[in-house]
Design a protein around this motif. Structure first.
Motif, mmCIF file in Angstrom:
data_model
loop_
_atom_site.group_PDB
_atom_site.id
_atom_site.type_symbol
_atom_site.label_atom_id
_atom_site.label_comp_id
_atom_site.label_asym_id
_atom_site.label_seq_id
_atom_site.Cartn_x
_atom_site.Cartn_y
_atom_site.Cartn_z
ATOM 1 N N GLU A 206 10.597 5.650 -9.691
ATOM 2 C CA GLU A 206 10.907 5.603 -8.531
ATOM 3 C C GLU A 206 10.934 4.181 -8.045
ATOM 4 N N PRO A 207 12.088 3.476 -8.088
ATOM 5 C CA PRO A 207 12.384 2.119 -8.077
ATOM 6 C C PRO A 207 12.240 1.449 -6.815
ATOM 7 N N ARG A 208 12.485 2.241 -5.534
ATOM 8 C CA ARG A 208 12.317 1.735 -4.381
ATOM 9 C C ARG A 208 10.969 2.165 -3.603
ATOM 10 N N ALA A 209 10.092 2.874 -4.170
ATOM 11 C CA ALA A 209 8.789 3.457 -3.632
ATOM 12 C C ALA A 209 7.868 2.005 -3.842
ATOM 13 N N ALA A 210 6.855 2.045 -2.945
ATOM 14 C CA ALA A 210 5.797 1.097 -2.941
ATOM 15 C C ALA A 210 5.066 1.177 -4.406
ATOM 16 N N ALA A 211 4.765 -0.076 -4.897
ATOM 17 C CA ALA A 211 4.253 -0.090 -6.102
ATOM 18 C C ALA A 211 2.744 0.684 -6.163
ATOM 19 N N PRO A 212 2.361 1.191 -7.392
ATOM 20 C CA PRO A 212 1.212 2.119 -7.364
ATOM 21 C C PRO A 212 -0.176 1.377 -6.416
ATOM 22 N N HIS A 213 -0.349 0.159 -6.888
ATOM 23 C CA HIS A 213 -1.564 -0.390 -6.264
ATOM 24 C C HIS A 213 -1.182 -0.676 -4.815
ATOM 25 N N ALA A 214 -0.225 -0.800 -4.387
ATOM 26 C CA ALA A 214 0.009 -0.731 -2.789
ATOM 27 C C ALA A 214 -0.411 0.449 -2.150
ATOM 28 N N ARG A 215 -0.071 1.578 -2.958
ATOM 29 C CA ARG A 215 -0.281 2.903 -2.236
ATOM 30 C C ARG A 215 -1.752 3.051 -2.344
ATOM 31 N N LEU A 216 -2.603 2.580 -3.479
ATOM 32 C CA LEU A 216 -4.031 2.807 -3.321
ATOM 33 C C LEU A 216 -4.570 2.017 -2.329
ATOM 34 N N ARG A 217 -4.013 0.782 -1.951
ATOM 35 C CA ARG A 217 -4.487 0.083 -1.047
ATOM 36 C C ARG A 217 -4.472 0.418 0.358
ATOM 37 N N ALA A 218 -3.220 1.228 0.512
ATOM 38 C CA ALA A 218 -2.897 1.855 1.938
ATOM 39 C C ALA A 218 -4.100 2.958 2.020
ATOM 40 N N MET A 219 -4.090 3.558 0.927
ATOM 41 C CA MET A 219 -5.012 4.827 0.979
ATOM 42 C C MET A 219 -6.362 4.220 1.436
ATOM 43 N N HIS A 220 -6.892 2.971 0.968
ATOM 44 C CA HIS A 220 -8.159 2.611 1.291
ATOM 45 C C HIS A 220 -8.270 2.390 2.677
ATOM 46 N N ARG A 221 -7.086 1.611 3.223
ATOM 47 C CA ARG A 221 -7.090 1.190 4.505
ATOM 48 C C ARG A 221 -7.309 2.327 5.412
#
Length: 360
Positions: A206-221
């Motif tokens: 998924e080359p232009r999606a957010a990196a996995p750690h960025a998704r988890l960070r957004a989820m936490h926020r």
């Protein structure tokens, strides 16, 4: 064999299933070097964003496989370029390739917010939770500039209409100011699609999606802001990411996810040859093994579209995956915090425009 293209999930312009003619580039040796260098590099296709005026914006379905009857998609095509995207065949209806065209020719429905407000104002409209961005990601890169999704959410907030959204882009953090008051009224749920925790695999899948750690960070926020969040492990691909199911659910739970689900790899129409090509390009050592497992779960075919089977598959592997998910779901405490249902009773139709302004 075509080379992989950096930042793209596909490497070919596979013709759509409705095409009656196909074009093939051929270098006959007559082009001068200056001529060859003057135009765009075909091996690095650029994204073209096209605006369109939609005739309607709410799509309805009665599928027993999904938990919604209404959906809204502000974009057609998706620059995230996920190699496995089940929506790729929709570009064939536009006489465009479900391959590179799907991720480089993006259509933005610029009148989507106005159409949604008009739909809510209909005398016979009855509110039912809307799934936002269910076909293609409502927070793909074009959204940063166009803000169509944000304007749709503003309409939801204005009318107190319940909705859910699923994304793999951390850009959703931008709209916390709108999502927070919606959450306070039980009007929104946000789900993150997390396919893998491996950034290198994610960059290829998924080359232009957010990196996995960025998704988890957004989820936490979002969770910290009081917005209900969930995770979707999708798609589960045998011999590619299936071993990460438990790790993804655990990481998402630590980030605040209160609900979880999973979907098996789906390969309808043109997605099957495109994904086989991706396997040959990125994981040639296990390509045959992956597709053999897929066919074992799909009755000997690349895909089975029957309700009840298309999301989960059949057979021993599918049963084992379902058992693993159920165990992980309990182990990490998802069953202890079921999400509150969205509230449709708060709906307020938008006020019709009045030539007297706000006097009456």
């Amino acid at each position: 064999m075509a080379e992989t293209i950096k930042g793209r999930g596909s490497r070919q312009y596979l013709p759509g299933r409705f095409e009656v003619t196909t074009a093939e580039a051929l270098d006959d040796g007559w082009a001068a070097p200056a001529e060859a260098e003057s135009g765009p590099d075909p091996s690095r296709p650029r994204t073209e964003l096209r605006e369109e005026t939609a005739r309607s914006i709410v799509t309805r379905n009665d599928s027993p496989d999904v938990g919604f009857s209404q959906s809204v998609n502000p974009y057609r095509g998706c620059e995230h370029g996920c190699s496995y995207c089940f929506a790729r065949p929709s570009h064939a209806y536009l006489n465009l390739s479900p391959g590179l065209d799907f991720e480089t020719r993006i259509f933005a429905k610029t009148n989507a917010p106005e159409l949604l407000r008009r739909e809510f104002a209909r005398a016979g409209y009855r509110p039912s939770p809307i799934a936002l961005g269910i076909n293609t990601d409502a927070y793909q890169p074009a959204e940063r500039r166009l803000q169509l999704t944000r304007r749709l959410i503003e309409v939801m907030l204005e009318c107190r209409h319940p909705f859910s959204l699923i994304t793999k882009n951390a850009l959703v953090e931008r709209d916390i100011d709108l999502l927070q008051p919606l959450a306070e009224q039980r009007l929104v749920q946000v789900h993150f699609s997390v396919t893998t925790l491996d950034p290198h695999l994610s960059a290829r899948l998924e080359p232009r999606a957010a990196a996995p750690h960025a998704r988890l960070r957004a989820m936490h926020r979002l969770h910290e802001a009081g917005i209900p969040v969930g995770v979707m492990f999708a798609p589960a691909i045998p011999w590619v990411n299936d071993h990460e199911l438990e790790a993804v659910l655990e990481a998402a739970r630590a980030a605040g996810a209160g609900s979880a689900g999973y979907v098996l790899l789906r390969l309808p129409h043109e997605v099957a040859p495109l994904f086989r090509d991706w396997l040959q390009a990125h994981l040639p050592d296990r390509a045959d093994r992956v597709m053999a497992a897929v066919r074992q779960m799909r009755g000997g075919k690349d895909y089975e579209a029957a309700f009840g089977a298309r999301m989960r598959g059949r057979g021993q592997y599918a049963d084992l995956l379902a058992q693993r998910f159920a165990l992980a779901h309990r182990r990490f405490g998802y069953a202890d915090v079921p999400p509150a249902p969205l509230d449709g009773s708060r709906f307020v139709p938008p006020r019709p425009a009045s030539p007297q302004g706000q006097l009456f």
